[in-house]
Design a protein around this motif. Structure first.
Motif, short mmCIF file in Angstrom:
data_model
loop_
_atom_site.label_atom_id
_atom_site.label_comp_id
_atom_site.label_asym_id
_atom_site.label_seq_id
_atom_site.Cartn_x
_atom_site.Cartn_y
_atom_site.Cartn_z
N GLY A 67 -44.12 -19.49 -18.16
CA GLY A 67 -41.96 -18.93 -18.02
C GLY A 67 -41.56 -19.31 -16.81
N GLY A 68 -42.04 -19.10 -15.91
CA GLY A 68 -41.48 -19.19 -14.73
C GLY A 68 -41.05 -20.76 -13.79
N GLN A 69 -42.00 -21.47 -14.58
CA GLN A 69 -41.28 -23.11 -14.87
C GLN A 69 -40.04 -23.09 -15.17
N LEU A 70 -40.05 -23.05 -16.37
CA LEU A 70 -39.02 -23.09 -17.20
C LEU A 70 -37.74 -22.25 -16.61
N ARG A 71 -37.90 -20.95 -16.52
CA ARG A 71 -36.36 -20.61 -15.77
C ARG A 71 -36.13 -21.39 -14.61
N ARG A 72 -36.79 -21.80 -13.73
CA ARG A 72 -36.56 -22.90 -13.07
C ARG A 72 -35.35 -23.29 -13.31
N GLY A 73 -36.30 -24.32 -14.09
CA GLY A 73 -36.33 -26.02 -14.43
C GLY A 73 -35.29 -25.98 -15.38
#
Length: 225
Positions: A67-73
């Protein structure tokens, strides 16, 4: 005018899978749909970053959390629309036309799921995933997601959690999700390794626990054991 679509892929040791995922995107590049590829990495140690850079991707790095990776991406992307894919998923030919037809819509779209494996177990698991998506409005991340940035922002985006981030966003998009006329072909490697029945049952149990309020952090620990 810049192409509308930013493709965001979360990665963690995906050096082997990423080239195939990217190759299937060339259809969208040639059609003038794709503006950029954003790879949001969670600490790969296998050469994923080098592969991503070789593909000309924008690379974002941070802690490993889907989730955090997608949010940052998504935050690092520039397109008016976002398409989220998993690194071990390849879009079947014809996806570009389906996405181009969907872009004027104000809704989010997902693809039908198929595994890169033949046989009854693969068909049954994919059939359940497609049924779950259509009836309950809960497509998983391996089915891809295409949506306007404005809708993504209005829904609150991906929560920074290690598991079920796709379900959380699907909940926020309830009533605004449609199936696209395209197919996402995802890897069956984990099912082959762990067993179709065992992994399928574990996925269903994890979803049930999440729906009844279990913490994504607790679920992630259990899921990865």
């Amino acid at each position: 005018m810049p192409a509308p679509l930013s493709v965001v892929i979360p990665t963690l040791n995906a050096a082997t899978a990423l080239p195939g995922c990217a190759a299937a995107l060339m259809e969208g590049v040639e059609a003038g749909l794709i503006r950029e590829l954003v790879v949001s990495d969670g600490g790969s140690t296998d050469g994923t970053l080098e592969v991503a850079q070789g593909l000309g991707a924008v690379v974002v790095s941070g802690p490993a959390s889907r989730g955090g990776q997608l949010r940052r991406g998504v935050a690092a992307s520039l397109g008016t629309h976002v398409m989220v894919l998993h690194a071990d998923t390849q879009l079947a030919p014809g996806w570009g036309e389906a996405v181009a037809g969907h872009l004027p819509s104000e809704k989010a779209g997902y693809f039908a799921l198929r595994f890169d494996s033949s046989g009854l177990p693969a068909r049954l698991v994919a059939g359940w995933a497609n049924l779950r998506s259509r009836v309950f409005g809960l497509p998983y991340g391996d089915q891809g997601l295409v949506l306007p940035r404005a809708l993504y922002d209005a829904a609150g985006g991906y929560p920074d959690q290690p598991l079920m981030e796709d379900v959380a966003l699907a909940r926020a998009l309830k009533g605004r999700l449609v199936r696209l006329d395209g197919v996402a072909v995802t890897s069956a490697e984990k099912y082959r390794r762990q067993g179709w029945l065992r992994r399928g049952a574990r996925n269903l149990w994890t979803l049930a626990r999440y729906q009844f309020g279990a913490s994504p952090v607790v679920l992630a620990r259990s899921y990865r054991r």
